[in-house]
Design a protein around this motif. Structure first.
Motif, PDB file in Angstrom:
ATOM      1  N   SER A 166       0.846  -1.194   0.000  1.00  0.00           N
ATOM      2  CA  SER A 166       0.000   0.000   0.000  1.00  0.00           C
ATOM      3  C   SER A 166       0.880   1.241   0.000  1.00  0.00           C
ATOM      4  N   ALA A 167       0.332   2.341  -0.517  1.00  0.00           N
ATOM      5  CA  ALA A 167       1.103   3.589  -0.567  1.00  0.00           C
ATOM      6  C   ALA A 167       0.187   4.793  -0.395  1.00  0.00           C
ATOM      7  N   ARG A 168       0.739   5.841   0.203  1.00  0.00           N
ATOM      8  CA  ARG A 168       0.060   7.131   0.312  1.00  0.00           C
ATOM      9  C   ARG A 168       0.970   8.199  -0.267  1.00  0.00           C
ATOM     10  N   LEU A 169       0.430   8.999  -1.198  1.00  0.00           N
ATOM     11  CA  LEU A 169       1.176  10.087  -1.830  1.00  0.00           C
ATOM     12  C   LEU A 169       0.573  11.409  -1.383  1.00  0.00           C
ATOM     13  N   THR A 170       1.407  12.289  -0.880  1.00  0.00           N
ATOM     14  CA  THR A 170       0.978  13.637  -0.542  1.00  0.00           C
ATOM     15  C   THR A 170       1.877  14.629  -1.274  1.00  0.00           C
ATOM     16  N   THR A 247       4.603  16.338 -11.088  1.00  0.00           N
ATOM     17  CA  THR A 247       4.718  17.240  -9.952  1.00  0.00           C
ATOM     18  C   THR A 247       6.167  17.667  -9.772  1.00  0.00           C
ATOM     19  N   VAL A 248       6.401  18.575  -8.827  1.00  0.00           N
ATOM     20  CA  VAL A 248       7.746  19.009  -8.476  1.00  0.00           C
ATOM     21  C   VAL A 248       8.232  18.301  -7.212  1.00  0.00           C
ATOM     22  N   ARG A 249       7.292  18.020  -6.279  1.00  0.00           N
ATOM     23  CA  ARG A 249       7.653  17.349  -5.026  1.00  0.00           C
ATOM     24  C   ARG A 249       6.533  16.405  -4.628  1.00  0.00           C
ATOM     25  N   VAL A 250       6.921  15.266  -4.059  1.00  0.00           N
ATOM     26  CA  VAL A 250       5.937  14.318  -3.560  1.00  0.00           C
ATOM     27  C   VAL A 250       6.514  13.582  -2.354  1.00  0.00           C
ATOM     28  N   ASP A 251       5.683  13.360  -1.357  1.00  0.00           N
ATOM     29  CA  ASP A 251       6.056  12.551  -0.192  1.00  0.00           C
ATOM     30  C   ASP A 251       5.401  11.182  -0.348  1.00  0.00           C
ATOM     31  N   VAL A 252       6.187  10.145  -0.211  1.00  0.00           N
ATOM     32  CA  VAL A 252       5.708   8.768  -0.407  1.00  0.00           C
ATOM     33  C   VAL A 252       5.884   7.986   0.883  1.00  0.00           C
ATOM     34  N   LEU A 266      19.929  -0.058  -4.626  1.00  0.00           N
ATOM     35  CA  LEU A 266      19.100   0.137  -3.443  1.00  0.00           C
ATOM     36  C   LEU A 266      19.846   1.047  -2.476  1.00  0.00           C
ATOM     37  N   VAL A 267      19.387   2.298  -2.370  1.00  0.00           N
ATOM     38  CA  VAL A 267      20.150   3.280  -1.601  1.00  0.00           C
ATOM     39  C   VAL A 267      19.351   3.927  -0.474  1.00  0.00           C
ATOM     40  N   ASP A 268      18.049   3.678  -0.396  1.00  0.00           N
ATOM     41  CA  ASP A 268      17.253   4.358   0.619  1.00  0.00           C
ATOM     42  C   ASP A 268      15.995   3.558   0.879  1.00  0.00           C
ATOM     43  N   GLY A 269      15.062   4.128   1.662  1.00  0.00           N
ATOM     44  CA  GLY A 269      13.825   3.444   1.969  1.00  0.00           C
ATOM     45  C   GLY A 269      12.704   4.412   2.255  1.00  0.00           C
ATOM     46  N   THR A 270      11.464   3.908   2.244  1.00  0.00           N
ATOM     47  CA  THR A 270      10.305   4.731   2.544  1.00  0.00           C
ATOM     48  C   THR A 270      10.110   4.792   4.066  1.00  0.00           C
ATOM     49  N   PRO A 271       9.463   5.879   4.559  1.00  0.00           N
ATOM     50  CA  PRO A 271       8.893   7.020   3.833  1.00  0.00           C
ATOM     51  C   PRO A 271       9.982   7.957   3.320  1.00  0.00           C
ATOM     52  N   GLN A 272       9.653   8.688   2.226  1.00  0.00           N
ATOM     53  CA  GLN A 272      10.684   9.515   1.607  1.00  0.00           C
ATOM     54  C   GLN A 272      10.045  10.649   0.817  1.00  0.00           C
ATOM     55  N   ARG A 273      10.785  11.771   0.721  1.00  0.00           N
ATOM     56  CA  ARG A 273      10.379  12.881  -0.148  1.00  0.00           C
ATOM     57  C   ARG A 273      11.208  12.846  -1.424  1.00  0.00           C
ATOM     58  N   PHE A 274      10.526  13.060  -2.549  1.00  0.00           N
ATOM     59  CA  PHE A 274      11.173  13.153  -3.860  1.00  0.00           C
ATOM     60  C   PHE A 274      10.956  14.561  -4.399  1.00  0.00           C
ATOM     61  N   SER A 275      11.999  15.128  -5.002  1.00  0.00           N
ATOM     62  CA  SER A 275      11.898  16.486  -5.523  1.00  0.00           C
ATOM     63  C   SER A 275      12.823  16.661  -6.714  1.00  0.00           C
ATOM     64  N   VAL A 276      12.738  17.827  -7.347  1.00  0.00           N
ATOM     65  CA  VAL A 276      13.557  18.159  -8.516  1.00  0.00           C
ATOM     66  C   VAL A 276      14.680  19.093  -8.110  1.00  0.00           C
ATOM     67  N   ALA A 277      15.896  18.772  -8.548  1.00  0.00           N
ATOM     68  CA  ALA A 277      17.028  19.693  -8.428  1.00  0.00           C
ATOM     69  C   ALA A 277      17.205  20.332  -9.803  1.00  0.00           C
ATOM     70  N   ARG A 278      16.745  21.567  -9.938  1.00  0.00           N
ATOM     71  CA  ARG A 278      16.663  22.219 -11.246  1.00  0.00           C
ATOM     72  C   ARG A 278      18.041  22.576 -11.776  1.00  0.00           C
ATOM     73  N   ASN A 279      18.303  22.209 -13.056  1.00  0.00           N
ATOM     74  CA  ASN A 279      19.559  22.555 -13.745  1.00  0.00           C
ATOM     75  C   ASN A 279      20.785  22.223 -12.900  1.00  0.00           C
ATOM     76  N   ALA A 280      20.787  21.029 -12.321  1.00  0.00           N
ATOM     77  CA  ALA A 280      21.814  20.676 -11.344  1.00  0.00           C
ATOM     78  C   ALA A 280      23.072  20.074 -11.951  1.00  0.00           C
TER      79      ALA A 280
END
Length: 297
Positions: A166-170, A247-252, A266-280
């Motif tokens: 199961s998953a919840r996205l905010t 989207t630009v950001r999502v919490d999973v 495999l470098v991380d785990g949930t819960p986690q925030r995903f976002s964009v690093a613009r022109n990085a």
């Protein structure tokens, strides 16, 4: 160069000679047999004042060094030597080694976005569910012996072991309402245009569009999975098994907490925030490259 990449050992001498013949002044070269040393080697080269890093390897090699190069002035030139080469496909960098060298010698510099999984930068995609299972099932030996076929083989293995979650996205910016799902096969957050050996994140996705493409895949049969993968390679994402967001950001958050596959590792785990690093990231691309266009456009 990661000489443990599928074609790395043979390609090293060929690439060094070709680049020098094309007038690229290689001041230092590093044929690495231990891929874990890539980040420290790139960091040392940047600190030594080199103004271009040429990396030979696959998507995992690229992902391992972007944390070093993110928001730095030193650009990356790519020699695609991996199994899937989705980052190279996104940038239209040829997989032919001589042509890739010509791209480095005669291409142009552009800025592209990176994804952020917590504090980890990535180029293509982060995922939970079967994608993490594929990463676990994918061994260097499997990739070396059967090349691109390693992905469907590892996917079939992962599917047989998978347990729905199961998953919840905010969405912190309020661009979508929170959503909850049960019985999922996979949830992925894509930064690049391609992932998983040529699957499209979306028909109009790009790596410089300041957004992430989220796809939520419901559990089905193995035949359903094969059908969805076929659709993803065509960019046809309208399916009863797949729902998408941009989207630009999502919490999973997931139940249970799950490992996250970031560009094949495999470098991380949930819960986690995903976002964009613009022109990085600065990268070398062919003169004709335009973002969000297919290689055949």
């Amino acid at each position: 160069m990661n000489v443990r990449a599928r074609t790395g050992n043979k390609a090293y001498a060929q690439a060094a000679k070709k680049l020098r013949d094309l007038g690229v002044p290689l001041r230092s070269t590093f044929p690495l047999h231990d891929p874990s040393r890539l980040p420290e080697t790139v960091a040392a080269a940047v600190d030594a004042g080199h103004d271009l890093i040429v990396l030979g390897g696959g998507d995992g090699s690229v992902s391992s060094v972007v944390d070093v190069l993110a928001h730095r002035e030193v650009p990356l030139g790519l020699l695609p030597l991996g199994t899937a080469n989705d980052f190279a496909r996104t940038l239209h960098v040829p997989t032919d080694l001589d042509e890739a060298c010509r791209t480095i010698a005669h291409g142009r510099l552009v800025d592209i976005d990176l994804g952020l999984c917590g504090n980890n930068y990535y180029v293509n995609r982060a995922s939970v569910g079967i994608g993490a299972g594929v990463a676990e099932a994918m061994s260097p030996t499997l990739k070396k012996w059967i090349g691109p076929l390693a992905y469907p083989v590892a996917t079939a293995r992962a599917f047989l072991r998978h347990r729905p979650f199961s998953a919840r996205l905010t969405f912190p910016d309020g661009d979508h309402k929170p959503v909850e799902y049960r019985g999922l096969l996979q949830l992925s957050v894509a930064n690049g245009r391609y992932f998983g050996g040529g699957q499209l994140a979306a028909h109009d996705s790009g790596i410089d569009d300041a957004t992430l493409d989220i796809s939520v895949m419901r559990q089905g049969t193995l035949r359903d999975l094969i059908s969805v993968v076929r659709d993803l390679k065509r960019g046809a994402l309208d399916s009863e098994h797949v729902e998408t967001f941009r989207t630009v950001r999502v919490d999973v958050a997931t139940e249970p907490n799950l490992p996250i596959n970031v560009d094949g590792e495999l470098v991380d785990g949930t819960p986690q925030r995903f976002s964009v690093a613009r022109n990085a990231l600065h990268v070398v691309v062919p003169q004709t490259w335009e973002d969000a266009r297919s290689p055949d456009a």
